[in-house]
Motif scaffolding. Sequence first.
Motif, short mmCIF file in Angstrom:
data_model
loop_
_atom_site.label_atom_id
_atom_site.label_comp_id
_atom_site.label_asym_id
_atom_site.label_seq_id
_atom_site.Cartn_x
_atom_site.Cartn_y
_atom_site.Cartn_z
N ASP A 123 0.86 -1.18 0.00
CA ASP A 123 0.00 0.00 0.00
C ASP A 123 0.90 1.24 0.00
N GLY A 124 0.82 2.03 -1.08
CA GLY A 124 1.65 3.22 -1.20
C GLY A 124 2.57 3.15 -2.41
N LYS A 125 3.15 4.30 -2.79
CA LYS A 125 4.05 4.37 -3.93
C LYS A 125 5.43 3.84 -3.56
N GLN A 126 5.95 3.00 -4.43
CA GLN A 126 7.27 2.42 -4.20
C GLN A 126 8.34 3.35 -4.78
N GLU A 127 8.50 4.51 -4.17
CA GLU A 127 9.45 5.51 -4.62
C GLU A 127 10.34 5.94 -3.47
N ILE A 128 11.52 6.40 -3.82
CA ILE A 128 12.49 6.83 -2.81
C ILE A 128 11.90 8.00 -2.02
N GLY A 129 12.03 7.89 -0.69
CA GLY A 129 11.55 8.96 0.19
C GLY A 129 10.09 8.85 0.57
N LYS A 130 9.36 7.91 -0.01
CA LYS A 130 7.94 7.76 0.30
C LYS A 130 7.74 6.81 1.47
N ASP A 131 6.59 6.95 2.14
CA ASP A 131 6.18 6.02 3.19
C ASP A 131 5.22 5.00 2.58
N LEU A 132 5.42 3.76 2.92
CA LEU A 132 4.55 2.71 2.39
C LEU A 132 4.32 1.64 3.45
N ALA A 133 3.41 0.72 3.16
CA ALA A 133 3.05 -0.33 4.11
C ALA A 133 2.90 -1.65 3.38
N LEU A 134 3.45 -2.71 3.97
CA LEU A 134 3.29 -4.07 3.47
C LEU A 134 2.22 -4.73 4.35
N LYS A 135 1.13 -5.16 3.72
CA LYS A 135 0.01 -5.71 4.48
C LYS A 135 -0.12 -7.20 4.25
N CYS A 136 -0.52 -7.90 5.32
CA CYS A 136 -0.67 -9.35 5.29
C CYS A 136 -1.96 -9.73 5.99
N ASN A 137 -2.72 -10.65 5.39
CA ASN A 137 -3.98 -11.05 5.99
C ASN A 137 -4.31 -12.48 5.59
N ALA A 138 -4.71 -13.28 6.59
CA ALA A 138 -5.14 -14.66 6.35
C ALA A 138 -6.65 -14.68 6.24
N VAL A 139 -7.15 -15.13 5.10
CA VAL A 139 -8.60 -15.17 4.89
C VAL A 139 -9.25 -16.17 5.82
N GLU A 140 -8.61 -17.30 6.07
CA GLU A 140 -9.13 -18.33 6.95
C GLU A 140 -8.16 -18.53 8.11
N GLY A 141 -8.73 -18.95 9.24
CA GLY A 141 -7.89 -19.21 10.41
C GLY A 141 -8.57 -18.78 11.69
N SER A 142 -8.47 -19.63 12.69
CA SER A 142 -9.09 -19.32 14.00
C SER A 142 -8.22 -18.34 14.77
N SER A 143 -8.89 -17.51 15.50
CA SER A 143 -8.18 -16.56 16.37
C SER A 143 -7.68 -17.29 17.62
N PRO A 144 -6.60 -16.79 18.20
CA PRO A 144 -5.84 -15.60 17.80
C PRO A 144 -4.82 -15.91 16.71
N LEU A 145 -4.71 -15.00 15.76
CA LEU A 145 -3.73 -15.11 14.68
C LEU A 145 -2.61 -14.10 14.92
N THR A 146 -1.40 -14.51 14.65
CA THR A 146 -0.24 -13.61 14.74
C THR A 146 0.49 -13.61 13.40
N TYR A 147 1.15 -12.47 13.12
CA TYR A 147 1.84 -12.31 11.85
C TYR A 147 3.30 -11.93 12.10
N THR A 148 4.18 -12.47 11.24
CA THR A 148 5.61 -12.18 11.32
C THR A 148 6.13 -11.85 9.93
N TRP A 149 6.93 -10.76 9.83
CA TRP A 149 7.52 -10.35 8.55
C TRP A 149 9.01 -10.67 8.53
N GLN A 150 9.47 -11.14 7.36
CA GLN A 150 10.89 -11.43 7.15
C GLN A 150 11.31 -10.94 5.77
N LYS A 151 12.58 -10.50 5.66
CA LYS A 151 13.16 -10.16 4.36
C LYS A 151 14.08 -11.29 3.97
#
Length: 369
Positions: free
Chosen positions: A148-176
Amino acid sequence: MESDKSSDKQLKMAAALLKALELLPSEKRYEGIQGEKMVLDCKFTLALEDTGTLDIEWSLVAPDAQQSDQMIIGFNGIPYPQDGPLKGRVDFVSPTPGDGDASIIISNLQESDSGTYQCKVKKMPGSQNKKVTLNVYIRPAKTRCQIDGKQEIGKDLALKCNAVEGSSPLTYTWQKISGQEKLPATATFDVTGGVLHIKNASQEYSGTYRCISKNRVGSDECLVMLKVVPPSNTAGIIAGAIIGTLLFLIVLGVLIFFCCRKQKEKKYEKEIQHEIREDVAPPKSRTSTARSYIGSNIGSNHSSLGSLSPSNMDGYSKARYNHVPSEEMEKPPSQSPNYVPPKVAGPNLSRMGAIPVMIPAQSKDGSIV
């Protein structure tokens, strides 16, 4: 003394009953996964004192005390399943539950199967029951990643992750997982929301990122490619779009102009042709044409005669005017069968519809006889 004896007798009978029918210890809490199977244990032992008919009942305990429990399966010499949400999906593990194994198996678990179950075994004079809890969870599935957002130098953006299925509680982890395999220094992420915020993006942040969604029974993941580029020339893009639009409008206008002009020309040609047909005079008749021709010849002959001298006039008149018109000449050819019209040099006037006319003879002094 008698009261003490009666109480002792009751204690002995209760101890005998407890000794006669006993439910073996087992798990009290079970966790299953949707779509899989789960066995709920309920094993027992009998004694010689248990002489009554064996009766086994499994029921789903109502969550509210004002509601009644719902029986799901029973055994009284033969299994007898009941109607309900588990119909067709529940059965005894042992083909002979009377041998001491009243455990049941539930197939194709659903999240709605979660609840408290009660196993009740009766064989008079003994009777025992136990309760177990079942929780059915859904593994994370259909996890989606997006930027979400422009992939340009100096811009702010967000990487979003969502599981359509799955019982709560759900946790998310990001890795490069490419390039420098660590998250950007300016990155922060929400463990429960699945959003990785990146501020003041640079080209070093480009690469492949992985998001892992997880709950107590399983995990799922997705990948997303981030490519940070220099800012685009927005003014040039806008100017190009405007120029392209103007050119398109000009070409369209020219085409419309020529089409309209072509239509007008066709319409004008049709109107001119129509006007020409209305203005053209009718053609002259053959008689009038011949008369005009003869008149012109007479005039020319008069001029020729006027130029002749008196000496030549006698021979000329004798040669061409030696005959005086008579009544026979005025008669039509049908009344004078022997009449043959003289041949006159020049155009064939009879074909043109002309009527023969005799020119009167002239005397030497020019007077008409």
